[in-house]
Motif scaffolding. Sequence first.
Motif, PDB file in Angstrom:
ATOM      1  N   GLY A 196       8.294  10.971  -8.067  1.00 55.55           N
ATOM      2  CA  GLY A 196       8.930  11.009  -8.008  1.00 55.55           C
ATOM      3  C   GLY A 196      10.484  11.604  -7.479  1.00 55.55           C
ATOM      4  O   GLY A 196      11.419  12.069  -7.677  1.00 55.55           O
ATOM      5  N   ARG A 197       9.584  12.143  -5.950  1.00 58.39           N
ATOM      6  CA  ARG A 197      10.093  12.628  -4.555  1.00 58.39           C
ATOM      7  C   ARG A 197      11.339  11.385  -4.349  1.00 58.39           C
ATOM      8  O   ARG A 197      10.965  10.094  -4.287  1.00 58.39           O
ATOM      9  CB  ARG A 197       9.295  14.065  -3.964  1.00 58.39           C
ATOM     10  N   ALA A 198      12.508  12.354  -3.387  1.00 58.64           N
ATOM     11  CA  ALA A 198      13.133  11.346  -2.832  1.00 58.64           C
ATOM     12  C   ALA A 198      12.862  11.732  -0.916  1.00 58.64           C
ATOM     13  O   ALA A 198      12.430  12.881  -1.169  1.00 58.64           O
ATOM     14  CB  ALA A 198      14.665  11.364  -2.666  1.00 58.64           C
ATOM     15  N   LEU A 199      12.654  10.647  -0.252  1.00 56.96           N
ATOM     16  CA  LEU A 199      12.379  11.483   0.961  1.00 56.96           C
ATOM     17  C   LEU A 199      13.645  10.219   1.920  1.00 56.96           C
ATOM     18  O   LEU A 199      14.371   9.347   1.113  1.00 56.96           O
ATOM     19  CB  LEU A 199      10.973  10.062   2.036  1.00 56.96           C
ATOM     20  N   ALA A 200      14.100  10.966   2.637  1.00 54.71           N
ATOM     21  CA  ALA A 200      14.947  10.164   3.806  1.00 54.71           C
ATOM     22  C   ALA A 200      15.397  10.594   5.377  1.00 54.71           C
ATOM     23  O   ALA A 200      14.309  11.602   5.734  1.00 54.71           O
ATOM     24  CB  ALA A 200      17.091  11.007   3.139  1.00 54.71           C
ATOM     25  N   ALA A 201      15.574  10.002   6.080  1.00 56.73           N
ATOM     26  CA  ALA A 201      15.065   9.620   7.599  1.00 56.73           C
ATOM     27  C   ALA A 201      16.557   9.657   8.090  1.00 56.73           C
ATOM     28  O   ALA A 201      17.334   7.821   7.569  1.00 56.73           O
ATOM     29  CB  ALA A 201      14.564   8.923   8.295  1.00 56.73           C
ATOM     30  N   GLY A 202      17.193   9.779   9.324  1.00 53.16           N
ATOM     31  CA  GLY A 202      18.513   8.970  10.147  1.00 53.16           C
ATOM     32  C   GLY A 202      19.486  10.135   9.562  1.00 53.16           C
ATOM     33  O   GLY A 202      19.859  11.699  10.204  1.00 53.16           O
ATOM     34  N   ALA A 203      20.406   9.954   9.795  1.00 53.80           N
ATOM     35  CA  ALA A 203      22.306   9.863   9.816  1.00 53.80           C
ATOM     36  C   ALA A 203      22.321  10.848   8.255  1.00 53.80           C
ATOM     37  O   ALA A 203      22.254  10.639   7.308  1.00 53.80           O
ATOM     38  CB  ALA A 203      23.028   9.019  10.170  1.00 53.80           C
ATOM     39  N   ASP A 244       0.566  -1.091   0.388  1.00 53.26           N
ATOM     40  CA  ASP A 244      -0.089  -0.049   0.024  1.00 53.26           C
ATOM     41  C   ASP A 244       0.473   1.211   0.101  1.00 53.26           C
ATOM     42  O   ASP A 244       0.518   2.437   0.221  1.00 53.26           O
ATOM     43  CB  ASP A 244      -1.136  -0.053   0.929  1.00 53.26           C
ATOM     44  N   GLY A 245       2.293   1.044  -0.098  1.00 58.98           N
ATOM     45  CA  GLY A 245       2.748   2.537  -0.513  1.00 58.98           C
ATOM     46  C   GLY A 245       3.674   3.257   1.020  1.00 58.98           C
ATOM     47  O   GLY A 245       3.870   4.025   1.169  1.00 58.98           O
ATOM     48  N   THR A 246       2.965   1.840   2.465  1.00 62.48           N
ATOM     49  CA  THR A 246       3.305   2.272   3.317  1.00 62.48           C
ATOM     50  C   THR A 246       5.146   1.673   3.442  1.00 62.48           C
ATOM     51  O   THR A 246       4.876   0.850   3.754  1.00 62.48           O
ATOM     52  CB  THR A 246       2.668   2.437   4.556  1.00 62.48           C
ATOM     53  N   LEU A 247       5.477   2.069   4.517  1.00 63.27           N
ATOM     54  CA  LEU A 247       6.407   1.861   5.313  1.00 63.27           C
ATOM     55  C   LEU A 247       6.868   1.237   6.745  1.00 63.27           C
ATOM     56  O   LEU A 247       6.444   1.860   7.339  1.00 63.27           O
ATOM     57  CB  LEU A 247       7.757   2.387   5.024  1.00 63.27           C
ATOM     58  N   VAL A 248       7.283   0.001   7.281  1.00 65.04           N
ATOM     59  CA  VAL A 248       7.409  -0.575   8.324  1.00 65.04           C
ATOM     60  C   VAL A 248       8.737  -0.017   8.756  1.00 65.04           C
ATOM     61  O   VAL A 248      10.144  -0.752   8.224  1.00 65.04           O
ATOM     62  CB  VAL A 248       6.772  -1.796   8.689  1.00 65.04           C
ATOM     63  N   ALA A 249       9.622  -0.828  10.225  1.00 64.90           N
ATOM     64  CA  ALA A 249      10.873  -0.345  10.061  1.00 64.90           C
ATOM     65  C   ALA A 249      11.509  -1.290  11.691  1.00 64.90           C
ATOM     66  O   ALA A 249      10.032  -0.979  12.769  1.00 64.90           O
ATOM     67  CB  ALA A 249      11.398   1.113  10.315  1.00 64.90           C
ATOM     68  N   THR A 250      12.345  -1.968  12.064  1.00 68.39           N
ATOM     69  CA  THR A 250      12.689  -2.606  13.033  1.00 68.39           C
ATOM     70  C   THR A 250      13.942  -1.941  13.817  1.00 68.39           C
ATOM     71  O   THR A 250      14.878  -1.742  12.262  1.00 68.39           O
ATOM     72  CB  THR A 250      12.235  -3.521  13.114  1.00 68.39           C
ATOM     73  N   GLY A 251      15.284  -2.200  14.539  1.00 69.31           N
ATOM     74  CA  GLY A 251      16.470  -1.901  14.242  1.00 69.31           C
ATOM     75  C   GLY A 251      16.671  -0.706  15.331  1.00 69.31           C
ATOM     76  O   GLY A 251      15.614   0.158  15.899  1.00 69.31           O
ATOM     77  N   ARG A 252      17.823  -0.153  15.261  1.00 72.71           N
ATOM     78  CA  ARG A 252      18.461   0.630  16.264  1.00 72.71           C
ATOM     79  C   ARG A 252      18.090   2.046  15.737  1.00 72.71           C
ATOM     80  O   ARG A 252      18.516   1.803  13.577  1.00 72.71           O
ATOM     81  CB  ARG A 252      20.051   0.758  15.423  1.00 72.71           C
ATOM     82  N   GLN A 281      16.655   6.497  12.034  1.00 74.64           N
ATOM     83  CA  GLN A 281      16.962   5.782  10.574  1.00 74.64           C
ATOM     84  C   GLN A 281      15.287   4.974  10.298  1.00 74.64           C
ATOM     85  O   GLN A 281      14.945   4.578   9.022  1.00 74.64           O
ATOM     86  CB  GLN A 281      17.972   4.954  10.532  1.00 74.64           C
ATOM     87  N   CYS A 282      14.402   4.750  11.222  1.00 79.94           N
ATOM     88  CA  CYS A 282      13.416   4.134  11.550  1.00 79.94           C
ATOM     89  C   CYS A 282      12.147   4.818  11.649  1.00 79.94           C
ATOM     90  O   CYS A 282      10.736   4.279  11.605  1.00 79.94           O
ATOM     91  CB  CYS A 282      13.961   2.725  12.407  1.00 79.94           C
ATOM     92  N   ALA A 283      12.404   6.239  11.652  1.00 83.65           N
ATOM     93  CA  ALA A 283      11.071   6.815  11.765  1.00 83.65           C
ATOM     94  C   ALA A 283      10.882   7.401  10.129  1.00 83.65           C
ATOM     95  O   ALA A 283      10.847   8.241   9.621  1.00 83.65           O
ATOM     96  CB  ALA A 283      11.851   8.804  11.956  1.00 83.65           C
TER      97      ALA A 283
END
Length: 275
Positions: free
Chosen positions: A214-221, A175-183, A188-190
């Motif tokens: 066509g956009r880029a998203l980024a999170a983390g360091a 569905d275009g959403t994300l799930v994340a786990t870990g440090r 980086q998991c937000a």
Amino acid sequence: MACGRRHSLAVLNGGRVVATGANTAGECDVQDWSEVVAVAAGNVHLARNTGRSHSLALRADGTVLATGWDGDGQCRVGAWSEVVALAAGWRRSVAVRADGRALAVGRAVEGACDVTDWREVVAVSAGDWHTVGVRADGTVLAAGVDRSGSCAVQGWRGVVDVAAGYLHTVGLRADGTLVATGRSEQGQCAVGGWRDVVAVVAGSHHTVALTSDGRALAAGADDHGQCDVEAWTDVVVVSAGAAHTLGVRADGTVVSAGDAAHGRRDVSGWHCATT
């Protein structure tokens, strides 16, 4: 396109490969490769930084090429066939065959190569310490070090792709959403609020996604500016290394952000394949 810790790779129109960055162990010696449809760049573990890495390429006939450091046998892929996807991690190479089986060679101490019993796999990703894979039914498999919960993917459903970083894992749902786990001490998991995502990649400590428009998203360091991608437009491919990020626009030109040391961002003349 692929980003390692100190080098970058891309497939050009026509199936040739270009590389830039540190070539300490021959990881950029790709000038003779042809009929390539995908590439992968190995990482160099931050705490044990030897400066040596490796590169992989998937050819149109399903065979795999490798160059660079082979200290743990991570380049011993010459016998692989019918490969449809591949990934490179720290001292490790992983692939998916057309029949859905996973293959791995390289450093086996931490268990990240324990994928030979995986079946019905459609995608894989290799981080520093762990390997993750998506099965055809949307469930996710993981092998290797589970520090900080990087392998805690057993409950994930409806996943179509995965990305493994240093000690974090991100899954892209249908569905275009994300799930994340870990440090996630650097965020980086937000990624829970991201929507309309069509591709996701993980650097060592950052996560990058591509949206349907066509956009880029980024999170983390972001200590080297590797998350400075908000101005990118018309992007069709993204890749994340240890501290740099690359994107391919629809016209085949390349944009970059992050650490430019060793020439890993010297991509201004590249015109990449976009399909």
